[in-house]
Design an enzyme around this catalytic site. Structure first.
Site: not given
Length: 511
Positions: A211, A260, A295, A366
């Protein structure tokens, strides 16, 4: 439609905890809108104007001194048109133009309408009219299955446009909304777990990934044309030429990637989050180089992959992005995942995200298919003041001003407290009532919005870390602070120090 109808609906939604009532109120409002009003109204309801950011700060709004209207006459369409004018005001004299436009809009609005518009402009509309509830309301108002509305919204990247289609386009139009290279998609989101083992127990065979403490990006490429979008779907292609060039080198003619970006130091370790975000938001500064890690892959060379399992998507992703694949290990064994999470932390990253290899890409959702695990840090801080709440918290003392102990006066508060942030997160209804009843006993003064307190109440705060900030005298601010509970067993002298918080700053940032 008059704006006051939207304002009244927002007040009704904010006053109830019932999801059913929220959906009923919003659906009834949507059903009364015309086709030329719906995208603007949905933008108001989500504090996301159709025009995007209007470039108006808090000071510009609070410095206005006008006599508001006593009768509601503003329409949704009129406010939308004024937002258009504010959005395009630029160049010499634009500050005066904006001030004039704001003054006129404020004068034509009633006090309640103006308060609502201020929150819309600043993106601070906390009424419970979240996109999930509003999605259900769109489905009900248009007579469509919620899943169809949700999928169209995630693929179009716009709930407002989806509402227009659902309410005014022929049957079948929602189903025709699909992935389109160049049009951003709402990003898939992750739930949270306390431990890596807990996460693996939910996801089973998983991709356990670093992460990264950076900025979320979504990259679209068709031929030589590359476009880069933020988590909020704002385009920033011109700011990140290094990412554009890297993506142009990938083995694909058309592709949509999720990832990211962050900056690295000379040793290859992640630089401070603030450094990445400063560079990410800059139009000209190129002194810090951003590197992308990817990712997920949603589309490649004419094939949509969002419904494919992650195992298939990862294989295709690795082929396309090569060394720009986020570090990961594929496992269903908790002990392997735990060891990999230690590697992530040792490399200077936030933790890991554990992702089910069987799951599809649920854009904008989510769920339990992606679960993030980060170490939770807790600190005992002192409540310096509290702000009166809004919406459902109207009449309750809510947002806390938090201070850390400065035992030696290094930051000008010898034996006192240095403010390090604010939070209203984690406050239950019971705590809100307790604060409102108890804080007046500690009051030392107040303004219209803030009650200042004696520095005697200690509260335990969970944070994800700290970042540099010039806003507070200690030179830092808390990241994602939330209340865990009050500590009546601790005195203010036992609160954590500003030095302990500053020790969390990355090496080189604490000087």
């Amino acid at each position: 439609m008059l704006l006051h109808e939207v304002v009244a609906t927002v007040a009704a939604v904010g006053a109830t905890r019932s999801r059913r009532v929220k959906v009923d109120e919003l659906a009834a409002l949507l059903a009364r809108l015309g086709p030329e009003e719906v995208t603007a109204a949905v933008g108001f309801l989500t504090a996301s104007p159709r025009q995007g950011r209007l470039g108006i700060g808090w000071r510009s709004l609070t410095d206005l001194r006008v006599e508001h209207a006593t009768t509601a006459t503003l329409t949704v369409a009129e406010v939308d048109a004024e937002f258009d004018r504010l959005a395009v005001a630029s160049g010499p004299g634009s500050a005066a133009d904006r001030a004039r436009l704001l003054h006129d809009l404020a004068r034509r609005a009633t006090p309640d309408e103006w308060g609502f518009l201020v929150r819309v402009i600043l993106g601070e509309l906390r009424t419970g009219a979240l996109e999930g509830v509003l999605t259900e309301a769109v489905a009900r108002a248009g007579g469509h299955p919620t899943d169809a509305v949700r999928r169209a919204a995630m693929l179009s990247g716009s709930l407002a446009e989806t509402a227009r289609i659902a309410l005014f386009e022929p049957d079948g139009a929602l189903q025709e909304v699909g992935l389109e290279v160049g049009r951003p998609v709402l990003p898939m989101l992750a739930a949270s777990a306390a431990t890596v083992a807990d996460a693996v127990a939910v996801t089973g065979e998983s991709s356990v990934e670093f992460k990264l403490d950076g900025a979320r990006i979504q990259v679209h490429r068709r031929g030589h044309d590359v476009r880069v979008f933020t988590r909020s779907l704002a385009e920033i292609t011109h700011r990140v030429p290094e990412i554009v060039e890297i993506v142009r080198g990938f083995d694909a003619d058309s592709v949509i990637l999720d990832g990211e970006t962050l900056a690295l130091d000379a040793d290859g370790r992640p630089r401070a989050f603030q450094d990445t975000m400063a560079r990410f938001g800059a139009d000209a500064d190129r002194s810090v180089v951003l590197r992308p890690w990817f990712f997920d892959i949603l589309h490649v060379d004419g094939r949509d992959l969002i419904d494919a399992p992650l195992s298939e998507r990862r294989a295709e992703l690795a082929r396309v992005v090569g060394d720009n694949l986020v570090p990961a290990t594929l496992t269903g064994q908790p002990e392997v995942a735990v060891e990999f999470s230690r590697d992530a932390l040792a490399a200077g990253h936030e933790g890991v995200v554990v992702k089910s290899l069987a799951a599809s890409y649920a854009a904008g959702r989510r769920g339990s298919a992606w679960i993030k695990v980060k170490p939770v840090l807790t600190f005992d801080l002192v409540v310096l003041a509290a702000e009166w709440g809004s919406g459902r918290r109207t009449g309750l003392l809510s947002n806390l001003h938090l201070g850390a102990l400065d035992p030696v006066g290094e930051f000008g508060a010898a034996g006192g407290f240095v403010m390090v942030g604010k939070t209203f997160k984690g406050l239950t209804d019971a705590l809100l009532r307790w604060q409102t009843e108890t804080f007046p006993e500690y009051e030392t003064g107040r303004t219209a919005h803030v009650v200042r307190l004696r520095h005697e109440l200690v509260v335990e705060i969970a944070i994800d870390g700290v970042q540099r900030s010039s806003r507070y005298p200690g030179g830092l601010a808390l990241r994602f602070a939330r209340v865990k509970g009050y500590r009546p067993d601790k005195s203010p002298a036992e609160a954590d120090t500003i030095q302990a918080l500053r020790a969390l700053l990355p090496a080189g940032d604490s000087a």
